[in-house]
Write an enzyme that holds these catalytic residues in place. Sequence first.
Site: not given
Ligand code: COA
Length: 262
Positions: A68, A114, A117, A137
Site C-alpha cells: 500500500a 499489499g 496480498e 507490515e
Molecule cells: N509506499 C509508498 N512509496 C513506496 C513504497 C510504498 N509501499 N515502496 C516504495 N516506495 C517508493 C519509495 O519511497 C521511493 O520513492 P522516492 O524515490 O520518491 O523516494 C521509490 O518507491 C523507490 O523505492 P526505494 O525504497 O528507494 O527502493 P529500494 O530499492 O531502496 O527499496 C524496497 C525497495 C521495496 C525494499 C523499499 O522500497 C521498501 O521497503 N518499500 C516498502 C515496503 C513495505 O513496507 N510495504 C508494505 C506497506 S504496508
Amino acid sequence: MVATSEFILSEVKNGVLVITINRPDKLNSLNKQTIEELHETLVEAENINEIKSVILTGAGNKAFVAGADIAEFANFSIEQGKQLSSIGHFKIFNFIENYSKPIIAAVNGFALGGGLELALACHIRVVAENAKLGLPEVSLGVIPGYGGTQRLAQIVGKGKAFEMILTADMINAVDALKWGLANYTTTQEELLNKCFEITTKIASKSPTAIKTAIKVINAGYNNKLNGFEVEIEEFGKSFGTADFKEGVSAFMEKRKANFSGN
Ligand code: COA
C-alpha cells in the site's frame, strides 16, 4: 476495448487481459487512485465475453507491487485505517478472489505488504526468479490489512504464515515455490509466457464451469458456507448449462468443444 488509465495499463492478447500496475517510480505501490482504477478495469472486463482470463503484473522489472502507498496513509486515524482496509477488501482483494474469470499474478519483483496480498488474492501465482515476497507490515507498526493474515495461512499453512508475518522477512522465489506460495517460478523474461501457457489451457475450457469452480473452491474457505453443499448444488446446476451439452456432445462426437459460456 478495456480503457487504460493513469496507473493501470490494459491490453487484450488472444482473449487474455494483461493488466499492468503502472507506478514504477513508487514501485507500483497501491494508492487510492490505483485501487479505484484497477477496480474499474476489472468491472469493465468482467462483462467482455472475449476475455477469458486476466494476468496481473507490475510495470518495470523491479517490483510487482511494493505494498500500500505508505505516504498516503501515514497520518490516518483509526477510522481511516479501518476504511482503507475495508474499501480495499471490497474493491480489490475480495473482488479478485471472487472474480468470474481466472486471474494470474505475474510476480515480476518485490511483492510486499499489499503487493503480496494482491498476489494472494489471485487464483494462481507465477513468480520471477528475482522476486522477493513478504508481509513487512509489523515493521511499520501495523498488521496486514488486505487479507494477508487470512490468505497467507490458507496457502502456506499457519506455521509459515506466522513466521512470515511475525518476522517480516522476505522470501525468495525458490522458497515461495517450496512453500506453495508460487505455482511456478521462471526467469523474468519468461514470466508472461509461462502465464500465457496457463491461460491458453484455460481458454479452451467451459467459461461457465470455470466461473463455477472458482465460486465453489472459494466457498470452502468461507466459514458461513459449507463447501461440500455448495459443490453439490453447483454440480447439479452444471447439467442445465449449454456448455455442459456442448462439452459432452463434443466428447461423444470426438471433436473439440466450442463453448458459448452459457
Ligand atoms: N509506499 C509508498 N512509496 C513506496 C513504497 C510504498 N509501499 N515502496 C516504495 N516506495 C517508493 C519509495 O519511497 C521511493 O520513492 P522516492 O524515490 O520518491 O523516494 C521509490 O518507491 C523507490 O523505492 P526505494 O525504497 O528507494 O527502493 P529500494 O530499492 O531502496 O527499496 C524496497 C525497495 C521495496 C525494499 C523499499 O522500497 C521498501 O521497503 N518499500 C516498502 C515496503 C513495505 O513496507 N510495504 C508494505 C506497506 S504496508
